[in-house]
Design a protein around this motif. Structure first.
Motif, PDB file in Angstrom:
ATOM      1  N   ASP A  44      -0.170   7.289   0.721  1.00 45.09           N
ATOM      2  CA  ASP A  44      -1.897   6.585   0.960  1.00 45.09           C
ATOM      3  C   ASP A  44      -2.343   6.016  -0.553  1.00 45.09           C
ATOM      4  O   ASP A  44      -3.592   6.504  -0.648  1.00 45.09           O
ATOM      5  CB  ASP A  44      -3.026   7.772   1.527  1.00 45.09           C
ATOM      6  CG  ASP A  44      -2.319   9.311   0.948  1.00 45.09           C
ATOM      7  OD1 ASP A  44      -1.700   9.040  -0.147  1.00 45.09           O
ATOM      8  OD2 ASP A  44      -3.078   9.977   0.870  1.00 45.09           O
TER       9      ASP A  44
ATOM     10  N   THR B 233      -1.274   3.383   4.648  1.00 44.19           N
ATOM     11  CA  THR B 233      -2.506   3.968   4.732  1.00 44.19           C
ATOM     12  C   THR B 233      -3.626   3.187   3.277  1.00 44.19           C
ATOM     13  O   THR B 233      -4.490   3.719   2.975  1.00 44.19           O
ATOM     14  CB  THR B 233      -3.161   4.861   4.900  1.00 44.19           C
ATOM     15  OG1 THR B 233      -2.794   6.170   4.235  1.00 44.19           O
ATOM     16  CG2 THR B 233      -2.656   5.030   6.243  1.00 44.19           C
ATOM     17  N   GLY B 234      -2.529   2.630   2.680  1.00 45.56           N
ATOM     18  CA  GLY B 234      -2.748   2.373   0.784  1.00 45.56           C
ATOM     19  C   GLY B 234      -2.296   0.955   0.374  1.00 45.56           C
ATOM     20  O   GLY B 234      -2.483   0.173   1.048  1.00 45.56           O
TER      21      GLY B 234
END
Length: 301
Positions: free
Chosen positions: A8, A31-32
């Motif tokens: 992330d 998610t990053g």
């Protein structure tokens, strides 16, 4: 054994990969941001990768075994090399968004994007399925399906920038038109979408398929019903033309007012009690629709 990476934040590999996993059944959830000199992610023995809606990956390379990739965010071009059987070029092409060399599946969700300087998506292996509901962009091809058995699933509203090519050395190429909340349009069967022998339309879907007579001739269209429409761009509309289906062969024949055949379209399905009608598609030539109402006069609906 297997490996799992949950990111992330930001992972950047300077020379090769941001994340490189060689264990079977490995998983990457991003998610990053993932980037690398060759690719943001390398799955050396298949596995699963999920890229979230606000996330980004610079190139995805999956090889060695089947992989499942689901993209809700942005995948941009990586320096990924691959053999191009379409042109006979060796391992000299770089710049693919996703290279799925071990087979498996890629799902590009609505609102997501995949971009490659050469191919947005390139596949290999035994079986490869690509579903697009978002946007796929390629400098040479949007999608190059180079597996032994290829299936492309297009959702209504999907966008391809660049030609979509399935390896024509295999006869197992399927272009599936999916159902959705709205109707869809496939523009350029046989010219923008090349190498697909089977074009099934899913139950409950509504599609307009636009093609030249030659482009339409290379494919069998299954599941065509009253919600769908075929447009033959180089068949000039004439009110005296008619269309009739052979219930044995499912060949739809378009004839002029004298009964001379003008074109044929290979369909597949049950058309008992159905009738085909020809209309004026303007700049797109003639269109064909199907319903249960017979034409009592030539060329009338």
């Amino acid at each position: 054994y297997s490996a799992t990476v949950l990111n992330d934040g930001v992972i950047a590999g300077a020379s090769r990969y941001g994340v490189a996993l060689s264990a079977a059944d490995s998983t990457v959830v991003n998610t990053g941001s993932l980037s690398g000199g060759i690719a943001g992610v390398s799955l050396g023995y298949g596995g699963m990768l999920s890229n979230a809606s606000a996330a980004s990956i610079t190139g995805i390379l999956a090889s060695g075994a089947a992989a499942t990739i689901v993209n809700a965010g942005a995948v941009t071009t990586g320096a990924i090399y691959g053999y191009d059987t379409a042109t006979g070029t060796g391992y000299t092409l770089s710049g693919h968004g996703i290279a799925l060399y071990g087979g498996g599946g890629i799902t590009n969700l609505a609102g997501a994007s995949i971009t490659g300087a050469v191919d947005g998506i390139i596949t290999g292996g035994t079986d490869a399925t690509v579903e697009n509901a978002g946007t796929v962009i390629g400098g040479t091809r949007a999608v190059y399906l180079n597996a032994q058995n290829n299936r492309l699933i297009i959702d209504p509203g999907a966008v391809f920038v660049g030609v979509v090519l399935a390896d024509t050395t295999t006869a197992a190429n399927v272009l599936e038109l999916a159902s959705g909340a709205s109707a869809g349009t496939l523009n350029g069967l046989g010219t923008a979408y090349i190498g697909f022998q089977q074009v099934p339309i899913d139950a409950g879907a509504a599609w307009t398929i636009v093609a030249t007579e030659t482009g339409m001739a290379a494919s069998t269209i299954a599941g065509f019903d009253g919600d769908d429409r075929l447009e033959l761009t180089d068949l000039a509309y004439n009110a005296g033309n008619t269309a009739n289906i052979d219930d044995t062969t499912d060949i739809l024949t378009i004839s002029d007012s004298l009964g001379t055949g003008l074109d044929t379209v290979q369909l597949a399905g049950d058309f008992a009690g159905k009738f085909f009608h020809i209309g004026d598609a303007g700049a797109n030539g003639s269109y064909l629709t199907e319903d249960g109402t017979p034409c009592y006069c030539r060329g009338t609906l």
